[in-house]
Write an enzyme that holds these catalytic residues in place. Structure first.
Site, PDB file in Angstrom:
ATOM      1  CB  ALA A  19      55.047  -0.679  14.793  1.00 44.06           C
ATOM      2  N   GLY A  67      51.260  -1.399  18.466  1.00 42.75           N
ATOM      3  CA  GLY A  67      51.993  -0.398  19.229  1.00 42.75           C
ATOM      4  C   GLY A  67      51.134   0.773  19.647  1.00 42.75           C
ATOM      5  CD  GLU A 104      52.794  -3.207  22.417  1.00 40.99           C
ATOM      6  OE1 GLU A 104      53.435  -4.012  23.123  1.00 40.99           O
ATOM      7  OE2 GLU A 104      53.107  -2.907  21.245  1.00 40.99           O
ATOM      8  CD  GLU A 117      51.222  -6.436  18.436  1.00 42.75           C
ATOM      9  OE1 GLU A 117      51.501  -5.279  18.774  1.00 42.75           O
ATOM     10  OE2 GLU A 117      50.131  -6.982  18.726  1.00 42.75           O
TER      11      GLU A 117
END
Length: 260
Positions: free
Chosen positions: A66, A112, A115, A135
């Site tokens: 991200a 992300g 994900e 993360e």
């Protein structure tokens, strides 16, 4: 469809979606997530689209995470809203899309990005790809469904290890633990995905959608997956595709499915 951060094109009933921020390693910012939400909604509702191929621009990254600069100063409430909105509009929308979505992982799939790949129904990775959820090294945890989908795919122990160590793993290791379906040389990545899609496109579209809903229901705590399967099985009998499929079988010919 014209977008700023993604490329989209329909070819042979497949919607090709490319996250097009190569200089940023295709990192997910707000605008990109908004555009992904729009294009997935379009794919789900458009008869011309039978499946989706999702990849990243360039050779380095599928999605390298991200855009951290956007949320570095967020409060807990803003962070929760960020995760909730993203999960609902993009990641859950991909998982629940009635058209199969295949991730072509052409490089780094981190945070992300991983994900996003895990929300897809099938994952194919190039042999140089690296995958991970880093993360916790930022003082965060995955917020777009990563803790849940990784556990579903590889099991609790491996998921906790990957998340708490923040280690990247190779594509070969990802295939070994069931995180990706196939690993192929980079030059063969799209052709491998297209090979899978070609098989799916031969099948009855409404039955494919029913199969996706039934498989997804097996992971829902508030839904009996067996009951969902029974109902979806029954619905198939009212479709023209079922009549075409059974007639073609009895007549010893290949069926022609229209998704009706």
């Amino acid at each position: 469809m014209a977008y700023q951060n993604i490329l989209s094109e329909i070819r042979a009933q497949v919607l090709y979606v490319t996250i097009n921020r190569e200089q940023k390693l295709n990192a997910l910012n707000k605008e990109t997530l908004t555009e992904l939400a729009e294009v997935i909604a379009f794919a789900a509702q458009t008869e011309e689209v039978r499946a989706v191929l999702l990849t990243g621009a360039g050779e380095k990254a599928f999605v390298a995470g991200a855009d951290i600069s956007e949320f570095a100063a967020y409060s807990s409430e803003e962070g929760e809203n960020l995760a909730r909105n993203g999960q609902h509009t993009v990641f859950d929308a991909i998982e629940n899309c009635p058209k199969p979505v295949i991730a072509a992982i052409n490089g780094f799939a981190l945070g992300g990005g991983l994900e996003l790949a895990m929300a897809c129904h099938i994952r194919v990775a190039s042999d140089h790809a690296k995958l991970g959820l880093p993360e916790v090294s930022l003082g965060l945890i995955p917020g777009y469904g990563g803790t849940q989908r990784l556990t579903q795919l590889v099991g609790k122990g491996r998921a906790i290890e990957m998340i708490t160590t923040a280690d990247m793993i190779t594509a070969a290791h990802a295939e070994k633990i069931g995180l990706v379906n196939y690993v192929v040389p980079a030059a063969e990545l799209l052709s491998k995905v297209e090979e899978i899609l070609a098989k799916i496109k031969l099948r009855a579209p409404l039955a494919v959608a029913s199969a996706i809903r039934s498989v997804n229901s097996s992971l829902l705590f508030d839904e009996n997956g067996f009951e969902t399967e029974i109902k979806e099985f029954g619905k198939c009998f009212d479709t023209n595709d079922f009549k075409e499929g059974t007639t073609a079988f009895l007549e010893k010919r290949k069926p022609t499915f229209l998704g009706k």
